[in-house]
Design a protein around this motif. Structure first.
Motif, mmCIF file in Angstrom:
data_model
loop_
_atom_site.group_PDB
_atom_site.id
_atom_site.type_symbol
_atom_site.label_atom_id
_atom_site.label_comp_id
_atom_site.label_asym_id
_atom_site.label_seq_id
_atom_site.Cartn_x
_atom_site.Cartn_y
_atom_site.Cartn_z
ATOM 1 N N ARG A 172 -0.593 8.825 -0.472
ATOM 2 C CA ARG A 172 -0.457 8.626 -1.950
ATOM 3 C C ARG A 172 0.048 9.992 -2.275
ATOM 4 N N ALA A 173 0.945 10.411 -3.106
ATOM 5 C CA ALA A 173 1.088 11.741 -3.853
ATOM 6 C C ALA A 173 1.316 11.516 -5.111
ATOM 7 N N THR A 174 1.593 12.762 -5.838
ATOM 8 C CA THR A 174 2.515 13.154 -6.852
ATOM 9 C C THR A 174 3.406 14.037 -7.029
ATOM 10 N N LEU A 175 4.243 13.699 -7.844
ATOM 11 C CA LEU A 175 5.900 14.293 -7.904
ATOM 12 C C LEU A 175 5.385 15.432 -9.267
ATOM 13 N N ILE A 176 5.985 16.300 -8.472
ATOM 14 C CA ILE A 176 5.669 17.317 -8.940
ATOM 15 C C ILE A 176 7.559 17.843 -9.885
ATOM 16 N N ARG A 177 8.361 17.975 -9.040
ATOM 17 C CA ARG A 177 9.831 17.900 -9.332
ATOM 18 C C ARG A 177 10.512 17.236 -8.788
ATOM 19 N N VAL A 178 11.771 16.751 -10.130
ATOM 20 C CA VAL A 178 12.739 16.070 -9.452
ATOM 21 C C VAL A 178 14.319 16.372 -9.978
ATOM 22 N N GLN A 179 14.687 16.185 -9.259
ATOM 23 C CA GLN A 179 16.459 16.924 -9.204
ATOM 24 C C GLN A 179 17.148 16.095 -8.128
ATOM 25 N N LEU A 180 18.427 15.044 -9.178
ATOM 26 C CA LEU A 180 19.535 14.069 -9.007
ATOM 27 C C LEU A 180 20.438 15.469 -8.361
ATOM 28 N N ILE A 181 21.339 14.935 -7.859
ATOM 29 C CA ILE A 181 22.314 15.938 -7.262
ATOM 30 C C ILE A 181 23.475 15.603 -6.674
ATOM 31 N N PRO A 187 13.163 8.303 -11.380
ATOM 32 C CA PRO A 187 11.467 8.871 -10.531
ATOM 33 C C PRO A 187 11.733 9.862 -12.142
ATOM 34 N N GLN A 188 9.797 10.602 -11.902
ATOM 35 C CA GLN A 188 9.506 11.080 -13.473
ATOM 36 C C GLN A 188 8.629 12.154 -12.785
ATOM 37 N N GLU A 189 8.841 13.722 -12.770
ATOM 38 C CA GLU A 189 7.806 14.403 -12.436
ATOM 39 C C GLU A 189 6.620 13.756 -13.048
ATOM 40 N N GLY A 190 5.604 13.831 -12.157
ATOM 41 C CA GLY A 190 4.085 13.026 -12.866
ATOM 42 C C GLY A 190 3.845 12.499 -12.166
ATOM 43 N N LYS A 222 7.137 3.928 -5.672
ATOM 44 C CA LYS A 222 5.622 4.394 -7.157
ATOM 45 C C LYS A 222 4.290 3.666 -6.504
ATOM 46 N N ALA A 223 4.121 4.728 -6.740
ATOM 47 C CA ALA A 223 2.447 3.782 -6.707
ATOM 48 C C ALA A 223 2.031 2.830 -7.582
ATOM 49 N N GLU A 224 1.303 1.478 -6.815
ATOM 50 C CA GLU A 224 -0.031 0.775 -7.658
ATOM 51 C C GLU A 224 -0.151 1.523 -8.209
#
Length: 74
Positions: free
Chosen positions: A5-14, A49-52, A69-71
């Motif tokens: 399990r983790a938490t997204l902090i930053r998302v950048q599509l390239i 995917p979104q930050e947080g 995505k975590a359930e």
């Protein structure tokens, strides 16, 4: 494959030569003081995917292989 399990902090599509990738920065719930950044193909990440977001990351030898995505556990 180990899933954590983790938490997204930053998302950048390239886009590199027409291929879509995400540069993701996340913190594992087990090590929130040590953010990790990885690049992964968009096909290996859930839609939008979104930050947080709470996520499940697949890791092989410490390398990111999948992001789901975590359930909710509530």
């Amino acid at each position: 494959m180990k899933s954590q399990r983790a938490t997204l902090i930053r998302v950048q599509l390239i886009d590199i030569h027409g291929q879509k990738y995400y540069d993701l920065t996340f913190t594992l719930d087990s090590k929130p003081e040590a953010p990790k950044t990885s690049r992964i193909g968009a096909e290996s990440v859930y839609s939008n995917p979104q930050e947080g977001d709470a996520i499940e990351v697949g890791l092989i030898l410490g390398q990111l292989t999948s992001v789901k995505k975590a359930e909710n556990t509530n």
